[in-house]
Structure formats: structure tokens, C-alpha cells
Scaffold this motif. Structure first.
Motif, PDB file in Angstrom:
ATOM      1  N   LEU A 233       0.840  -1.189   0.000  1.00 49.69           N
ATOM      2  CA  LEU A 233       0.000   0.000   0.000  1.00 49.69           C
ATOM      3  C   LEU A 233       0.872   1.234   0.000  1.00 49.69           C
ATOM      4  O   LEU A 233       1.782   1.353   0.814  1.00 49.69           O
ATOM      5  N   ALA A 234       0.602   2.147  -0.896  1.00 49.76           N
ATOM      6  CA  ALA A 234       1.271   3.452  -0.907  1.00 49.76           C
ATOM      7  C   ALA A 234       0.480   4.351  -1.845  1.00 49.76           C
ATOM      8  O   ALA A 234       0.100   3.922  -2.938  1.00 49.76           O
ATOM      9  N   GLY A 235       0.256   5.570  -1.407  1.00 46.52           N
ATOM     10  CA  GLY A 235      -0.638   6.478  -2.110  1.00 46.52           C
ATOM     11  C   GLY A 235      -1.969   6.481  -1.391  1.00 46.52           C
ATOM     12  O   GLY A 235      -2.627   5.441  -1.294  1.00 46.52           O
ATOM     13  N   THR A 236      -2.362   7.642  -0.856  1.00 49.04           N
ATOM     14  CA  THR A 236      -3.521   7.712   0.038  1.00 49.04           C
ATOM     15  C   THR A 236      -4.392   8.910  -0.299  1.00 49.04           C
ATOM     16  O   THR A 236      -3.894   9.975  -0.683  1.00 49.04           O
ATOM     17  N   ALA A 246     -16.120   6.139  -5.437  1.00 52.47           N
ATOM     18  CA  ALA A 246     -15.733   6.071  -6.850  1.00 52.47           C
ATOM     19  C   ALA A 246     -14.944   7.306  -7.268  1.00 52.47           C
ATOM     20  O   ALA A 246     -13.955   7.215  -8.007  1.00 52.47           O
ATOM     21  N   ASP A 247     -15.359   8.485  -6.774  1.00 53.37           N
ATOM     22  CA  ASP A 247     -14.643   9.720  -7.090  1.00 53.37           C
ATOM     23  C   ASP A 247     -13.235   9.675  -6.514  1.00 53.37           C
ATOM     24  O   ASP A 247     -12.262  10.071  -7.184  1.00 53.37           O
ATOM     25  N   MET A 248     -13.123   9.215  -5.273  1.00 53.99           N
ATOM     26  CA  MET A 248     -11.805   9.152  -4.635  1.00 53.99           C
ATOM     27  C   MET A 248     -10.897   8.167  -5.364  1.00 53.99           C
ATOM     28  O   MET A 248      -9.702   8.434  -5.554  1.00 53.99           O
ATOM     29  N   ALA A 249     -11.439   7.030  -5.750  1.00 57.35           N
ATOM     30  CA  ALA A 249     -10.637   6.037  -6.468  1.00 57.35           C
ATOM     31  C   ALA A 249     -10.119   6.603  -7.781  1.00 57.35           C
ATOM     32  O   ALA A 249      -8.949   6.416  -8.141  1.00 57.35           O
ATOM     33  N   ALA A 290     -10.675   0.677  -0.330  1.00 58.89           N
ATOM     34  CA  ALA A 290     -11.339   1.722   0.450  1.00 58.89           C
ATOM     35  C   ALA A 290     -11.555   1.240   1.870  1.00 58.89           C
ATOM     36  O   ALA A 290     -12.139   0.177   2.098  1.00 58.89           O
ATOM     37  N   LEU A 291     -11.060   2.009   2.840  1.00 57.61           N
ATOM     38  CA  LEU A 291     -11.258   1.721   4.249  1.00 57.61           C
ATOM     39  C   LEU A 291     -12.223   2.743   4.839  1.00 57.61           C
ATOM     40  O   LEU A 291     -12.707   3.642   4.156  1.00 57.61           O
ATOM     41  N   HIS A 292     -12.485   2.603   6.128  1.00 58.92           N
ATOM     42  CA  HIS A 292     -13.441   3.470   6.806  1.00 58.92           C
ATOM     43  C   HIS A 292     -13.016   4.938   6.762  1.00 58.92           C
ATOM     44  O   HIS A 292     -13.859   5.836   6.659  1.00 58.92           O
ATOM     45  N   ASN A 293     -11.695   5.183   6.845  1.00 64.36           N
ATOM     46  CA  ASN A 293     -11.232   6.572   6.948  1.00 64.36           C
ATOM     47  C   ASN A 293     -10.404   7.055   5.765  1.00 64.36           C
ATOM     48  O   ASN A 293     -10.317   8.252   5.517  1.00 64.36           O
TER      49      ASN A 293
END
Length: 412
Positions: A233-236, A246-249, A290-293
Motif C-alpha cells: 500500500l502506498a498512495g492515500t 468512486a470519485d476518490m478512487a 477503500a477503508l473506513h477513513n
């Protein structure tokens, strides 16, 4: 190096049991051990043996000790899957010089995977197995927060200096972190934090080893029957007003800064893992989890170990830690810069955490989204990958977003 004396005539038995229910609910109020994801995983209590070490050889020393210990135990394993027989919970420091790397062998272990549950119990001669006393879980109560060794304002300056160094060509990436203290009126109950994290982050690995409690989305290495896998995991990105998953992804996948940060992390893992593998599969394009936060760019790497003298889990961890995801690249330059700019001991934050069995199989995650509990005090640490295009103000907000996981669980 510290090694607790071993009892003589030590035997261990693993047997199938009926469904034990929520694994974390089985833990006593002190010194519980956990590696749980969803309904599966391992929990343990009691202590048969302990090993601790410090220095660059701590993984090798731990591996030698574990091989010696598990090889001397009289094992009766009626289940025969990874995580049965003798098992040690493991937690290693991020830095070579930090004390606190530890293996703990529980006297009682309960595990579940794919609908099968088992219990592993150690017995010393004719003595009965240690029993647990489960008391009601204590909420944290009122908490107050205080600056840790590196407050947010100094963290901002550290990020700015790292960006300056990278733009000057000294390195490509560094992962910087800072800490925050949560202080309760009464001693904190690790089970309250652990259960809260497990509820909110069921796709993460919820862990507790020697006072370090957290839920990590990042699997450093899994070794099973000659195969290895890792989730990088890298990039947040974190939710903003009106933004959908979907927008965040889409934004995350389209971010050149985050894609570069992720590429560094994947390449560093592959470069260190490849010499240990007969085959290695590295994806060319990341996905988004996608996680809770927060949401992260993720890549799953798979490998096959050679049949002739394959490396054990702990020796593989020695080779790959720290990846660029939590250290940086080039590795030595990044680790040196972390020590210089943070000016604090990370302890076991961002170090490998998980379990290993007598066959050298097991799972080690990276100790993220965590707190070190000490009586009434919880020390929270969170960090970010910093590259030349990073904005210090954004990195401060990202670290705060990552701390939300532990803060929410502590507050209940």
C-alpha cells in the motif's frame, strides 16, 4: 538479547473445537495476543516463552531461537494447517537500534480459518494448561490528548525539509511519521481498542502483541507451503465534502504523485523479494482499496520459493524490511533521513507484526494504524510517504486522517 528460561518436558497439542465465537472476545484483560481479520485468525494468552533482541541481526537471531524452540517441543498436531502446532506472535522494531523486538509463545491459542476452529495448548509435564480469567472490557473513559515527541507543527517542518532534500536529488522518497499521546484517567484496556478497530476495519488485520495494538491494511509477507505473497500500500486519499468512493478512487488512480509513491514501494519490495524466489508475479497497475477513513493504492505480489532450502518467514522479513512504503528509497538514505528529521524512536510502529509457526510459515503485516499502550497512556503514530511533489500541509492532514482509526476506537 533476552531469552526467558524454558520449562522442561514441554509438550503442545492442537485439536479441533466447535466454533468459539468472536475470537477477540476470548482474550483476558492483560497480555492478550491477536492476529484477526474478519472472523478468522489467531488469539492467544498466557506465556510459555519469550525472546527479545535488538540490532541489525534481530530477525536472524529470532529465527534461530524459534527454530531451536519449536524443534525441541513434543508436538501433537491433529489439524495440520498453518497456524497449528507451536506458534509465536512476533513484533519487530522499525529501526535496528531500537529495543523491543519480541517473539511471544502463548500457552493457549485459539484459531479459525475457512470454517474450521482449533485450540493449541502447551503443557509442562503433568501441570494443567494455564487458564484465562475474562473480565468485562473497560471503556477508555475520558481522554485528553497531548503532543508526543514530534508534534504536528514540527512534523510539517520535517516534511518540508525532506521535500527540499528530494528536489536537490538526495533521494526519491521517504516515509515520515509523528506521534500523539492519548491519556486516560484509568489504565487502558487493550481489548477495547482492539475490538473497536476490528469492528470498523474488518478487512484489516487486527493485532495485539506486547502492548502494541492496531489494525493494519498492509501485509508485508505471508509464507504458506512454499509460496509467498504481499500486499503493498502506498498512495492515500481521504474523504472530502461530497466525495464518493468512486470519485476518490478515480482521483487516486489519476494522481501522478501517488502513483509515483506507489511505484517506489512496489519496486523496493520486488527488488528485495526476487532473489529469494524461484518465481515472482508483480502487477503492472495498482488497484484501490477503500477503508473506513482513507483509501489506498494497492498491489498484490505473489512468489514461489525454491524447493531447495527456502527462506523462512522471519528471514524473508529481514530481507524486505523496511520497504519503500514505510521507509523510502534508496533505503539507507531514507532510513538515515527518518532518524535525522523525526528525532524520535518509532519503536515497533511500521515494523513487522504477526505470527510464525513451527514450519516457518506465517503472516507478518506492517504495524500501522496502531498505538503502544502503557498504563493510562496510548502513544499513537501515523505517517505518510513523501516525494518531491509533496505538500507539507497535505501530508499533515493525511497523517491526521490516518490517526482517526485509533482515535475513534479509543474513544468508542
Amino acid at each position: 538479547m533476552t531469552i526467558a528460561p524454558l520449562p522442561t518436558g514441554l509438550g503442545v497439542r492442537t485439536r479441533l473445537v466447535d466454533d468459539p465465537g468472536h475470537l477477540i472476545d476470548l482474550l483476558p484483560d492483560e497480555n492478550g495476543l491477536s492476529w484477526v481479520r474478519g472472523s478468522d485468525g489467531l488469539v492467544g494468552w498466557g506465556e510459555v516463552a519469550r525472546f527479545s533482541a535488538v540490532g541489525p541481526d534481530r530477525f536472524a537471531e529470532a529465527d534461530r531461537w524459534w527454530r531451536s524452540f519449536s524443534g525441541r517441543v513434543d508436538v501433537h498436531d491433529e489439524v495440520g494447517v498453518p497456524g497449528t502446532g507451536p506458534v509465536a506472535f512476533a513484533s519487530f522494531t522499525f529501526a535496528d537500534s531500537s529495543p523491543g523486538s519480541v517473539l511471544v509463545v502463548p500457552r493457549v491459542l485459539v484459531g479459525r480459518r475457512d470454517g474450521r476452529a482449533w485450540v493449541t495448548e502447551f503443557a509442562d509435564g503433568d501441570s494443567a494448561t494455564a487458564m484465562r480469567s475474562v473480565t468485562p472490557v473497560r471503556p477508555s473513559g475520558t481522554l485528553r490528548y497531548a503532543d508526543g515527541h514530534l508534534p504536528a507543527d514540527r512534523y510539517r517542518h520535517a516534511v518540508a525539509e525532506a521535500v527540499r532534500r528530494m528536489r536537490a536529488g538526495e533521494l526519491d522518497k521517504v516515509a515520515l511519521a509523528h506521534d500523539l499521546l492519548a491519556v486516560a484517567e484509568e489504565p487502558l484496556d487493550a481489548r477495547f481498542l482492539l475490538a473497536g478497530l476490528a469492528r470498523s476495519y474488518p478487512t484489516c488485520w487486527s493485532y495485539a502483541v506486547d502492548g502494541l495494538v492496531g489494525a493494519t491494511p498492509e501485509l508485508l509477507i505471508r509464507r504458506t507451503a512454499g509460496t509467498v505473497s504481499s500486499r503493498v500500500l502506498a498512495g492515500t486519499i481521504w474523504p472530502g465534502p461530497g466525495g464518493s468512493d468512486a470519485d476518490m478512487a478515480e482521483r487516486l488512480l489519476g494522481s501522478a504523485k501517488d502513483r509515483q509513491e506507489h511505484e517506489f514501494a512496489v519496486e523496493s519490495l520486488a527488488d528485495t523479494l526476487r532473489p529469494l524466489c524461484a518465481e515472482l508475479e508483480v502487477p503492472g497497475t495498482p488497484s484501490v482499496i477503500a477503508l473506513h477513513n482513507v483509501s489506498h493504492l494497492a498491489s498484490d505480489v505473489y512468489g514461489k520459493l525454491p524447493t531447495d532450502n527456502p527462506a523462512s518467514l522471519l528471514r524473508i522479513a529481514e530481507a524486505v524490511h523496511p520497504t519503500a512504503a514505510v521507509g523510502g528509497t534508496p533505503r539507507k538514505a531514507a532510513v538515515d533521513l527518518i532518524a535525522e528529521l523525526e528525532g524520535m524512536d518509532r519503536g515497533r510502529y511500521a515494523g513487522p507484526v504477526g505470527w510464525v509457526d513451527g514450519d516457518g510459515d506465517g503472516e507478518l503485516g506492517i504495524a500501522l494504524r496502531c498505538a503502544q499502550l502503557d498504563g493510562r497512556v496510548a502513544r499513537l503514530i501515523a505517517g505518510c510517504g513523501v516525494v518531491a511533489d509533496s505538500d507539507p500541509d497535505v501530508e499533515v492532514r493525511e497523517a491526521a486522517a490516518k490517526m482517526v482509526a485509533v482515535r475513534d476506537a479509543l474513544e468508542g
